[in-house]
Design an enzyme around this catalytic site. Structure first.
Site, PDB file in Angstrom:
ATOM      1  N   ARG A 282      59.210  40.421  43.959  1.00  0.00           N
ATOM      2  CA  ARG A 282      60.019  40.436  45.189  1.00  0.00           C
ATOM      3  C   ARG A 282      60.339  39.014  45.668  1.00  0.00           C
ATOM      4  O   ARG A 282      60.328  38.740  46.874  1.00  0.00           O
ATOM      5  CB  ARG A 282      59.346  41.207  46.328  1.00  0.00           C
ATOM      6  CG  ARG A 282      58.703  42.513  45.917  1.00  0.00           C
ATOM      7  CD  ARG A 282      59.657  43.478  45.338  1.00  0.00           C
ATOM      8  NE  ARG A 282      58.963  44.693  44.897  1.00  0.00           N
ATOM      9  CZ  ARG A 282      59.530  45.611  44.134  1.00  0.00           C
ATOM     10  NH1 ARG A 282      60.758  45.468  43.696  1.00  0.00           N
ATOM     11  NH2 ARG A 282      58.857  46.680  43.767  1.00  0.00           N
TER      12      ARG A 282
ATOM     13  N   GLU B 200      48.595  51.478  44.989  1.00  0.00           N
ATOM     14  CA  GLU B 200      49.634  51.405  43.959  1.00  0.00           C
ATOM     15  C   GLU B 200      49.043  51.112  42.580  1.00  0.00           C
ATOM     16  O   GLU B 200      49.525  50.256  41.839  1.00  0.00           O
ATOM     17  CB  GLU B 200      50.690  50.343  44.339  1.00  0.00           C
ATOM     18  CG  GLU B 200      51.376  50.669  45.663  1.00  0.00           C
ATOM     19  CD  GLU B 200      52.536  49.758  46.014  1.00  0.00           C
ATOM     20  OE1 GLU B 200      52.471  48.559  45.679  1.00  0.00           O
ATOM     21  OE2 GLU B 200      53.491  50.257  46.638  1.00  0.00           O
TER      22      GLU B 200
ATOM     23  N   ARG C 279      43.717  44.357  52.332  1.00  0.00           N
ATOM     24  CA  ARG C 279      45.009  44.934  52.716  1.00  0.00           C
ATOM     25  C   ARG C 279      44.894  46.406  53.102  1.00  0.00           C
ATOM     26  O   ARG C 279      44.277  47.201  52.398  1.00  0.00           O
ATOM     27  CB  ARG C 279      46.030  44.729  51.595  1.00  0.00           C
ATOM     28  CG  ARG C 279      46.273  43.231  51.389  1.00  0.00           C
ATOM     29  CD  ARG C 279      47.351  42.930  50.400  1.00  0.00           C
ATOM     30  NE  ARG C 279      48.674  43.033  50.959  1.00  0.00           N
ATOM     31  CZ  ARG C 279      49.644  43.789  50.468  1.00  0.00           C
ATOM     32  NH1 ARG C 279      49.408  44.583  49.437  1.00  0.00           N
ATOM     33  NH2 ARG C 279      50.829  43.781  51.004  1.00  0.00           N
TER      34      ARG C 279
ATOM     35  N   LYS D  36      50.453  45.938  57.443  1.00  0.00           N
ATOM     36  CA  LYS D  36      51.913  45.736  57.508  1.00  0.00           C
ATOM     37  C   LYS D  36      52.422  46.170  58.876  1.00  0.00           C
ATOM     38  O   LYS D  36      51.864  47.082  59.489  1.00  0.00           O
ATOM     39  CB  LYS D  36      52.614  46.544  56.413  1.00  0.00           C
ATOM     40  CG  LYS D  36      52.320  46.022  55.001  1.00  0.00           C
ATOM     41  CD  LYS D  36      53.238  46.629  53.950  1.00  0.00           C
ATOM     42  CE  LYS D  36      52.845  46.123  52.558  1.00  0.00           C
ATOM     43  NZ  LYS D  36      53.797  46.410  51.505  1.00  0.00           N
TER      44      LYS D  36
ATOM     45  N   ASP E 155      56.577  50.605  54.691  1.00  0.00           N
ATOM     46  CA  ASP E 155      56.624  49.453  53.788  1.00  0.00           C
ATOM     47  C   ASP E 155      57.854  48.601  54.079  1.00  0.00           C
ATOM     48  O   ASP E 155      58.830  48.663  53.331  1.00  0.00           O
ATOM     49  CB  ASP E 155      56.656  49.970  52.334  1.00  0.00           C
ATOM     50  CG  ASP E 155      56.453  48.856  51.322  1.00  0.00           C
ATOM     51  OD1 ASP E 155      56.168  47.726  51.734  1.00  0.00           O
ATOM     52  OD2 ASP E 155      56.574  49.145  50.111  1.00  0.00           O
TER      53      ASP E 155
ATOM     54  N   GLU F 203      62.740  41.857  50.653  1.00  0.00           N
ATOM     55  CA  GLU F 203      62.706  42.905  49.622  1.00  0.00           C
ATOM     56  C   GLU F 203      63.656  44.068  49.927  1.00  0.00           C
ATOM     57  O   GLU F 203      64.495  44.420  49.098  1.00  0.00           O
ATOM     58  CB  GLU F 203      61.279  43.427  49.477  1.00  0.00           C
ATOM     59  CG  GLU F 203      61.179  44.606  48.526  1.00  0.00           C
ATOM     60  CD  GLU F 203      59.756  45.137  48.378  1.00  0.00           C
ATOM     61  OE1 GLU F 203      58.828  44.571  48.996  1.00  0.00           O
ATOM     62  OE2 GLU F 203      59.582  46.121  47.643  1.00  0.00           O
TER      63      GLU F 203
ATOM     64  N   GLU G 199      70.884  47.202  59.744  1.00  0.00           N
ATOM     65  CA  GLU G 199      70.402  48.565  60.018  1.00  0.00           C
ATOM     66  C   GLU G 199      71.585  49.527  60.088  1.00  0.00           C
ATOM     67  O   GLU G 199      71.548  50.630  59.539  1.00  0.00           O
ATOM     68  CB  GLU G 199      69.642  48.554  61.345  1.00  0.00           C
ATOM     69  CG  GLU G 199      69.082  49.894  61.756  1.00  0.00           C
ATOM     70  CD  GLU G 199      68.256  49.785  63.044  1.00  0.00           C
ATOM     71  OE1 GLU G 199      68.339  48.746  63.736  1.00  0.00           O
ATOM     72  OE2 GLU G 199      67.539  50.751  63.352  1.00  0.00           O
TER      73      GLU G 199
ATOM     74  N   TRP H 169      56.249  58.908  45.868  1.00  0.00           N
ATOM     75  CA  TRP H 169      56.070  57.650  46.598  1.00  0.00           C
ATOM     76  C   TRP H 169      56.053  57.839  48.107  1.00  0.00           C
ATOM     77  O   TRP H 169      55.650  56.944  48.851  1.00  0.00           O
ATOM     78  CB  TRP H 169      57.152  56.638  46.192  1.00  0.00           C
ATOM     79  CG  TRP H 169      56.930  56.173  44.785  1.00  0.00           C
ATOM     80  CD1 TRP H 169      57.457  56.732  43.664  1.00  0.00           C
ATOM     81  CD2 TRP H 169      56.072  55.107  44.352  1.00  0.00           C
ATOM     82  NE1 TRP H 169      56.990  56.068  42.548  1.00  0.00           N
ATOM     83  CE2 TRP H 169      56.140  55.062  42.939  1.00  0.00           C
ATOM     84  CE3 TRP H 169      55.265  54.186  45.013  1.00  0.00           C
ATOM     85  CZ2 TRP H 169      55.422  54.132  42.182  1.00  0.00           C
ATOM     86  CZ3 TRP H 169      54.550  53.253  44.262  1.00  0.00           C
ATOM     87  CH2 TRP H 169      54.628  53.235  42.866  1.00  0.00           C
TER      88      TRP H 169
HETATM   89  C1  GCV Z   1      53.027  43.321  45.708  1.00  0.00           C
HETATM   90  C2  GCV Z   1      55.711  47.214  48.013  1.00  0.00           C
HETATM   91  C3  GCV Z   1      56.404  46.305  47.058  1.00  0.00           C
HETATM   92  C4  GCV Z   1      55.469  45.821  45.970  1.00  0.00           C
HETATM   93  C5  GCV Z   1      54.276  45.133  46.637  1.00  0.00           C
HETATM   94  C6  GCV Z   1      53.608  46.129  47.574  1.00  0.00           C
HETATM   95  C7  GCV Z   1      52.475  45.501  48.350  1.00  0.00           C
HETATM   96  O1  GCV Z   1      55.374  48.405  47.388  1.00  0.00           O
HETATM   97  O2  GCV Z   1      57.499  46.956  46.511  1.00  0.00           O
HETATM   98  O3  GCV Z   1      56.159  44.934  45.159  1.00  0.00           O
HETATM   99  O4  GCV Z   1      53.362  44.695  45.676  1.00  0.00           O
HETATM  100  O5  GCV Z   1      54.565  46.578  48.516  1.00  0.00           O
HETATM  101  O6  GCV Z   1      52.710  45.113  49.475  1.00  0.00           O
HETATM  102  O7  GCV Z   1      51.387  45.399  47.820  1.00  0.00           O
END
Ligand code: GCV
Length: 825
Positions: A183, A306, A339, A380, A385, A413, A522, A553
């Site tokens: 990204r 993930e 995280r 986050k 996301d 991203e 937006e 997902w």
């Molecule tokens: C580094 C999203 C992004 C991933 C990223 C992930 C994360 O899914 O698409 O590229 O991975 O967030 O924050 O860990």
């Protein structure tokens, strides 16, 4: 008349003699000041500068001050080591001032990294003092002083104390050890190449300077999807080299680690966090790391997310996982960022109760109080996301006994990947200022967090981020991390003036564009809390309305023929809304109070549902997309009005970017509105959707060599089809039968990744324009990502004219065409 012409050409000459700038200097340009500011600041600036320590960030503070003042004032200050018997700029920590200049009486209670800018009069002499709690603060103070001068603020009678709101202000870089960046949109890694630290780390030094100018004190230098090799004994010296490059700027290096490392790198038969062998391994590894990098900031850990290894392998908790690493770091003063981005990416989408937005809270809220004091849960801003519109993550409100960091994504991203102007600060402010109502007094997110983390992903590109205007996001992140009370307007004003100078028209225009850009993006990508209309299982860039559905997902919008939105209510939905404190939950639960901007994020509503705006959902979707696309078109005009007021290089780079963005906004507009029109069957009240006057589909032209192909998904091309050339050269021709006049031709073609197809446009055999499809867009297929616009202005057309486009494929690129639109503008 003659005089006017001379003036105009003189102006243009001077304007374009403005130095070309690549953007590399970002907001640290130190451009020469104009009169009268120059005279004023020269009068106030002494000839001597003293740093009370000759090492580390203080030495950088002195050198940076000399550099900045030389650039802006054209004067080179003399560096001395003791306070002279003449006026001077003096830099030092409070302790150093107490020893070297007790007569200055500099007593203050400053937080770590805080600084004090103070004018001290000593008889006829004036000292411009930068005093700080620690040496890093001295550097931050020096940058603040330079910033004041660049912004034209007074430095005559200084008395300003500044302390950061949180002690830990880091960036994360998702750089892979092979040199690519996950990204990242600004080129290859500044840190890594081919599994090693780069030979030349001067870019790291320059980046450290940029970070320090914002008060950022840590940088995690590898991807959170971590390569276990980062902890291999023969690799650690590479980390040390990068730490050396950052150290003069007070930026502490951190690394991301893989949780299975005790097994993969350490050779143990387990990575169970509660196994004493594993704890001992982490402790020994931390000792080894700190021997190589004594000031290592700490570690970032993405676990059970993930597909990454995590504590669930052994039935252990996230707190167990965080603590085993945190305890290893603790004796060295390091911190562990764990995280909170943990969710099941194989969720069954047919189950209407499944909801990815619930995941962070569900995974972590029971663990409050179980994390060690140097373990920080990194959350986050939203529960999904980094989407353009998300409510604040409910997790912020549920961990009162845990250290929390807010993670903001600086790299774009889901925000146009640095090809679109999207200033993220207004969006971040929405989250930071959002009251979680978790206590009797206001509880905005900014008051709940102990650390700021920005996912920056800068690269080797001259602009660092991929384009000049995106730099405002890194600047904005740093300023907010220092002081989240700053407004988006204050931040953008500062950034614009530092980056483009003090011309009022330039500043006002760019600031307005930046400030409106979030809403604009937006509008044409995902209004009303609609999100993930993008290629969610692919490049996260172009539009694919259904891509998020039908997979595990979990970023679903559940649009069908009757309505749209995720029902996240407590009453009938996934219950996500119940994760908030009652005051917030009640606001979100009731359609009567739920904000329009989040309606489809929180509720499933019929297309005919009437919003607070008075519009129906479907009409609002149509209108927002048209409004968004028109605003980007307007950005092009606004930018063009700055021609001659900005150096030519940056002017042209941004112009090209905005023109491209305007085309992409139309692609998004047409794809989303067509899709919803087909789904709902409800026409646009204004008659725009699926009705494009002046548009001639390529598949309806006379084709020589071109094949008609179906585009997938169909909304990605006008009419769902394109023409693609399987031969060495093809042509598509049509006859113009409209009224005679001056027109702009809009050619929509496809610019795939592999190859540079060549196009020529001819009218009645006369060559009018030719171009190569040379952009680097992240797709190999004919779709909305490769769909690109070529505008050809000032064309005289008469009925009967033959308009012909010739395409020459190159590599795997097929010189494909979508349509030509004849515009009266
Ligand atoms: C580094 C999203 C992004 C991933 C990223 C992930 C994360 O899914 O698409 O590229 O991975 O967030 O924050 O860990």
């Amino acid at each position: 008349m003659k005089t006017r012409n001379i003036c105009a050409s003189t102006l243009i000459f001077f304007a374009f003699s403005l130095h070309a700038e690549t953007g590399y200097k970002a907001w640290l340009r130190y451009a020469p000041l104009d009169e009268p500011a120059l005279t004023q600041y020269r009068q106030l600036t002494p000839a001597v500068i003293v740093a009370l320590s000759d090492a580390g960030p203080e030495a950088s503070a002195r050198d940076e001050s000399i550099r900045g003042l030389r650039g802006m004032l054209g004067r080179t200050l003399r560096a001395e080591s003791a306070i002279p018997k003449e006026s001077a700029v003096v830099l030092g920590t409070l302790d150093e001032f107490h020893r070297a200049a007790p007569q200055f009486h500099l007593d203050a209670n400053l937080a770590a990294d805080g600084y004090w800018l103070k004018t001290v009069a000593d008889g006829p002499l004036h000292y411009t003092v930068v005093a700080a709690a620690n040496s890093r603060g001295v550097l931050y103070g020096a940058f603040a002083l330079l910033r004041k001068i660049a912004l034209g603020e007074s430095i005559a009678n200084l008395d300003e104390k500044q302390s950061p709101t949180v002690p830990v202000r880091w960036v994360n870089e998702w750089d892979n050890l092979n040199g690519s960046i996950e990204r990242g949109y600004g080129g290859l890694s500044i840190f890594w190449d081919n599994l090693h630290a780069r030979e030349d780390l001067s870019r790291v030094n320059d980046y450290g300077r940029m970070l320090a100018s914002l008060g950022i004190n840590g940088c995690a230098i590898n991807n959170v999807n971590a390569n276990p090799r980062v902890l291999a004994p023969d690799f650690i010296p590479q980390i040390a080299r990068i730490a050396d490059a950052f150290r003069p700027w007070g930026v502490q290096v951190a690394i991301s680690v893989d949780f299975a490392s005790p097994q993969t790198i350490g050779g143990l038969d387990t990575f169970d966090p509660l196994d004493p062998k594993v704890a001992a391994w982490w402790a020994a590894k931390a000792d080894e790391l700190y021997r190589a990098v004594p000031d290592l900031g700490g570690v970032v850990l993405k676990a059970d997310s993930e597909g990454r290894a995590g504590p669930s392998t052994y039935g252990r908790s996230h707190a167990d996982a965080a603590n085993v690493v945190a305890r290893a770091l603790k004796p060295h003063g390091g911190v562990l960022f764990y995280r909170g981005f943990v969710y099941d990416h194989h969720a069954d989408w047919r189950n209407l109760k499944n909801d990815r937005a619930r995941a962070a809270y569900d995974n972590f809220h029971d663990l409050d109080g179980k994390f060690d004091s140097n373990a920080i849960v990194q959350i986050k801003n939203g529960p999904i996301d980094f989407q353009i519109r998300e409510p604040a993550s409910p997790l912020f409100g549920t961990l009162p006994k845990t250290q929390e960091a807010i993670e903001l994504q600086v790299t774009q991203e889901y925000m146009g990947q640095a090809r679109h102007l999207v200033f993220l600060v207004p969006m971040w402010k929405d989250t930071l200022d959002f009251d979680m109502h978790t206590r009797a007094t206001p509880a905005p997110v900014k008051s709940l967090v102990h650390a700021f983390v920005g996912v920056a992903n800068v690269g080797l590109d001259d602009t660092w981020d991929g384009n000049n205007l995106s730099q405002a996001n890194l600047y904005g992140f740093g300023r907010l991390a220092w002081n989240p009370d700053l407004s988006a307007r204050q931040i953008v004003d500062e950034w614009t003036r530092l980056s483009f100078g003090l011309d009022r028209k330039v500043d006002a225009t760019i600031a307005e564009m930046q400030l409106s850009s979030t809403r604009t993006y937006e509008n044409y990508t995902g209004p009303l809390g609609l999100q993930n209309l993008t290629d969610i299982t692919g490049n996260h860039y172009g539009v694919k309305v259904e891509a998020s559905e039908n997979n595990g997902w979990g970023q679903w919008h559940r649009a069908d023929d009757k309505g749209v939105g995720m029902d996240r209510t407590m009453a009938t939905g996934t219950g996500y809304i119940g994760q908030y404190a009652p005051a917030v939950a009640n606001l979100f639960e009731s359609l009567a109070t739920c904000p329009d901007d989040l309606i489809t994020f929180l509720h499933h509503v019929p297309y005919t549902y009437q919003l607070h705006s008075g519009k129906t959902v479907i009409q609002s979707i149509y209108d927002s997309h048209y409004e968004g696309a028109e605003t980007v078109e307007e950005y092009v005009r606004q930018w063009e009005s700055l021609r001659g007021l900005i150096d030519e290089q940056r002017y042209n780079q941004v112009l090209a970017q905005l023109e491209y963005q305007a085309g992409q906004a139309e692609v998004w507009r047409d794809a989303v509105t067509t899709w919803f029109f087909r789904a709902s069957g409800i026409p646009d009240r204004k008659g725009r959707v699926d009705h494009y006057p002046g548009r001639v589909e390529a598949e309806s032209m006379k084709l020589e060599g071109y094949n008609v192909v179906d585009v997938t998904p169909p909304e990605d091309a006008s009419g769902g089809k394109a023409v693609s050339c399987p031969a060495a050269q093809c042509a598509a021709t049509f006859r113009y039968d409209g009224a005679a006049g001056w027109y702009t031709l809009h050619v929509e073609y496809f610019d795939q990744m592999d190859g540079v197809s060549h196009y020529r446009l001819l009218i009645n055999g006369q060559l009018i324009d030719e171009w190569g499809a040379a952009a680097q867009l992240p797709t190999r297929t004919l779709d909305s990502t490769s769909s690109t616009r070529r505008l050809i202005t000032g064309i005289a057309l008469r009925p009967g004219d033959q308009i012909r486009i010739e395409g020459k494929p190159d590599g795997r690129e097929t010189a494909a065409l979508d349509y030509v639109e004849i515009l009266q503008k």
